[in-house]
Motif scaffolding. Structure first.
Motif, mmCIF file in Angstrom:
data_model
loop_
_atom_site.group_PDB
_atom_site.id
_atom_site.type_symbol
_atom_site.label_atom_id
_atom_site.label_comp_id
_atom_site.label_asym_id
_atom_site.label_seq_id
_atom_site.Cartn_x
_atom_site.Cartn_y
_atom_site.Cartn_z
ATOM 1 N N GLY A 86 -8.241 1.284 -11.807
ATOM 2 C CA GLY A 86 -8.199 0.817 -13.185
ATOM 3 C C GLY A 86 -6.784 0.701 -13.721
ATOM 4 N N VAL A 87 -5.972 1.721 -13.491
ATOM 5 C CA VAL A 87 -4.582 1.691 -13.969
ATOM 6 C C VAL A 87 -3.802 0.584 -13.261
ATOM 7 C CG1 VAL A 87 -2.412 2.975 -14.032
ATOM 8 C CG2 VAL A 87 -4.554 4.120 -14.632
ATOM 9 N N THR A 88 -4.005 0.444 -11.942
ATOM 10 C CA THR A 88 -3.312 -0.607 -11.185
ATOM 11 C C THR A 88 -3.664 -1.982 -11.723
ATOM 12 O OG1 THR A 88 -3.308 0.766 -9.194
ATOM 13 C CG2 THR A 88 -2.957 -1.597 -8.896
ATOM 14 N N ASN A 89 -4.940 -2.191 -12.009
ATOM 15 C CA ASN A 89 -5.360 -3.490 -12.540
ATOM 16 C C ASN A 89 -4.674 -3.809 -13.857
ATOM 17 O OD1 ASN A 89 -7.064 -3.914 -10.384
ATOM 18 N ND2 ASN A 89 -8.921 -3.302 -11.474
ATOM 19 N N GLN A 90 -4.533 -2.809 -14.714
ATOM 20 C CA GLN A 90 -3.891 -3.068 -16.007
ATOM 21 C C GLN A 90 -2.392 -3.340 -15.843
ATOM 22 O OE1 GLN A 90 -6.227 -3.582 -18.317
ATOM 23 N NE2 GLN A 90 -7.474 -2.927 -16.575
ATOM 24 N N VAL A 91 -1.770 -2.643 -14.892
ATOM 25 C CA VAL A 91 -0.359 -2.906 -14.615
ATOM 26 C C VAL A 91 -0.178 -4.324 -14.069
ATOM 27 C CG1 VAL A 91 1.606 -2.257 -13.175
ATOM 28 C CG2 VAL A 91 0.213 -0.479 -14.252
ATOM 29 N N LEU A 92 -1.061 -4.717 -13.145
ATOM 30 C CA LEU A 92 -0.998 -6.078 -12.604
ATOM 31 C C LEU A 92 -1.236 -7.107 -13.698
ATOM 32 C CD1 LEU A 92 -2.956 -5.685 -9.232
ATOM 33 C CD2 LEU A 92 -0.483 -5.835 -9.557
ATOM 34 N N LEU A 93 -2.143 -6.791 -14.600
ATOM 35 C CA LEU A 93 -2.437 -7.718 -15.697
ATOM 36 C C LEU A 93 -1.222 -7.923 -16.585
ATOM 37 C CD1 LEU A 93 -4.576 -9.389 -17.244
ATOM 38 C CD2 LEU A 93 -5.107 -7.311 -18.526
ATOM 39 N N VAL A 94 -0.535 -6.824 -16.912
ATOM 40 C CA VAL A 94 0.671 -6.937 -17.743
ATOM 41 C C VAL A 94 1.733 -7.759 -17.020
ATOM 42 C CG1 VAL A 94 2.581 -5.637 -18.764
ATOM 43 C CG2 VAL A 94 0.230 -4.799 -19.001
ATOM 44 N N GLY A 95 1.930 -7.490 -15.719
ATOM 45 C CA GLY A 95 2.905 -8.265 -14.959
ATOM 46 C C GLY A 95 2.551 -9.738 -14.894
ATOM 47 N N LEU A 99 4.549 -13.155 -16.341
ATOM 48 C CA LEU A 99 4.850 -14.343 -15.539
ATOM 49 C C LEU A 99 4.301 -15.609 -16.182
ATOM 50 C CD1 LEU A 99 4.192 -12.989 -11.936
ATOM 51 C CD2 LEU A 99 6.396 -13.603 -12.931
ATOM 52 N N LEU A 100 3.100 -15.506 -16.744
ATOM 53 C CA LEU A 100 2.504 -16.672 -17.393
ATOM 54 C C LEU A 100 3.310 -17.090 -18.622
ATOM 55 C CD1 LEU A 100 -1.274 -15.711 -17.123
ATOM 56 C CD2 LEU A 100 -0.207 -17.734 -16.109
ATOM 57 N N VAL A 101 3.803 -16.102 -19.358
ATOM 58 C CA VAL A 101 4.597 -16.408 -20.558
ATOM 59 C C VAL A 101 5.974 -16.939 -20.171
ATOM 60 C CG1 VAL A 101 5.710 -15.398 -22.588
ATOM 61 C CG2 VAL A 101 3.364 -14.752 -22.002
ATOM 62 N N ALA A 102 6.586 -16.327 -19.125
ATOM 63 C CA ALA A 102 7.930 -16.745 -18.714
ATOM 64 C C ALA A 102 7.926 -18.135 -18.089
ATOM 65 C CB ALA A 102 8.504 -15.724 -17.730
ATOM 66 N N ASN A 103 6.805 -18.484 -17.420
ATOM 67 C CA ASN A 103 6.661 -19.816 -16.826
ATOM 68 C C ASN A 103 7.771 -20.095 -15.799
ATOM 69 O OD1 ASN A 103 5.313 -22.228 -16.474
ATOM 70 N ND2 ASN A 103 6.423 -23.281 -18.111
ATOM 71 N N THR A 104 8.058 -19.083 -14.964
ATOM 72 C CA THR A 104 9.129 -19.234 -13.967
ATOM 73 C C THR A 104 8.609 -19.476 -12.552
ATOM 74 O OG1 THR A 104 9.196 -16.823 -13.710
ATOM 75 C CG2 THR A 104 10.732 -17.812 -15.281
ATOM 76 N N GLU A 105 7.342 -19.132 -12.283
ATOM 77 C CA GLU A 105 6.766 -19.326 -10.955
ATOM 78 C C GLU A 105 5.985 -20.633 -10.910
ATOM 79 O OE1 GLU A 105 7.209 -17.420 -8.333
ATOM 80 O OE2 GLU A 105 8.358 -15.855 -9.343
ATOM 81 N N ASP A 106 5.749 -21.145 -9.692
ATOM 82 C CA ASP A 106 4.997 -22.386 -9.580
ATOM 83 C C ASP A 106 3.552 -22.161 -9.994
ATOM 84 O OD1 ASP A 106 3.236 -22.317 -6.755
ATOM 85 O OD2 ASP A 106 4.941 -20.940 -6.824
ATOM 86 N N GLY A 107 2.970 -23.213 -10.584
ATOM 87 C CA GLY A 107 1.649 -23.114 -11.184
ATOM 88 C C GLY A 107 0.557 -22.627 -10.254
#
Length: 234
Positions: A86-95, A99-107
């Protein structure tokens, strides 16, 4: 004359739940961790997957087929496993949100990672609900109903005893029905997609907080994925 003290079907212990639906769910999560793009979450995901696998093995060993046995240490290991997931999932979600907000990785890479994180979140919350409700999967079936801890969730079967005969036949009162992992997985999925309770109602504060967190996470992720998809089309 019937023996008034004889236990009814409602008072009898239910059949122990199969181990493998929940174990497969956990393995799907660990596989998703390992296959996440290394550019996104680095090598930490491998460490988390190894730790979770090491916790999963003794849990399977003590109950390889059906969930009949529970010791203090096995209960602690089971709870620790779902909490780490559960904690890992939330950390991954924040990361992923960053990335989605920064828009730096390919779609395509980010959208695939979003699908993986969303899936692990659904299964992870299902495991957590399954582990805490009415004392957990072993207690739910190995104790009589009068001995069960208070429920965290109310399922439709818990109140269908006064419905039409073909519906009441599957109710908790008529058939001694108890929820299994598939039931928690279904309502975790519906809660993550509908962002609100559907057929299963939370009864305790912790259940409401957990369902609220899952719904909020699903809403944020979906909103950002849609926004990223629109930007790719543009």
């Amino acid at each position: 004359m019937a023996d008034e003290d004889a236990p009814t079907a409602h008072d009898e212990r239910a059949e122990a739940e199969h181990r493998w639906p929940a174990a497969v769910g956990a393995l799907v999560i660990l596989t998703s961790y390992v296959t996440l793009s290394p550019e996104l979450f680095g090598v930490v995901r491998y460490g988390v997957a190894v730790v979770c696998l090491l916790l999963l093995v003794p849990i399977i060993v003590i109950n390889p087929h059906r969930l009949r046995r529970q010791t203090t240490w096995s209960r602690r290991v089971s709870v620790a496993l779902v909490l780490i997931i559960g904690v890992t999932n939330q950390v991954l979600l924040v990361g992923l949100v960053q990335l989605l907000v920064a828009n730096t990785e390919d779609g395509p890479t980010v959208l695939l990672a979003a699908l993986q994180v969303w899936l692990t979140n659904v299964i992870g919350f299902a495991l957590l609900y399954w582990e805490i409700d009415r004392g957990g999967p072993v207690v739910r079936t190995q104790r009589r109903r009068s001995e069960l801890p208070p429920a965290d969730f109310r399922f439709p079967q818990d109140e269908d005893h006064d419905a039409s005969p073909e519906v009441a036949a599957h109710s908790s009162k008529s058939s001694n029905w108890l929820p299994g992992f598939v039931d928690y997985l279904y309502f975790s999925l519906s809660n993550s997609m509908a962002f609100s309770p559907t057929d299963v109602m939370p009864l305790t504060h912790r259940a409401k907080l957990l369902m609220g967190l899952e719904a909020f996470a699903g809403f944020v992720l979906l909103a950002l994925v849609i926004a990223r998809g629109v930007s790719l089309l543009g």
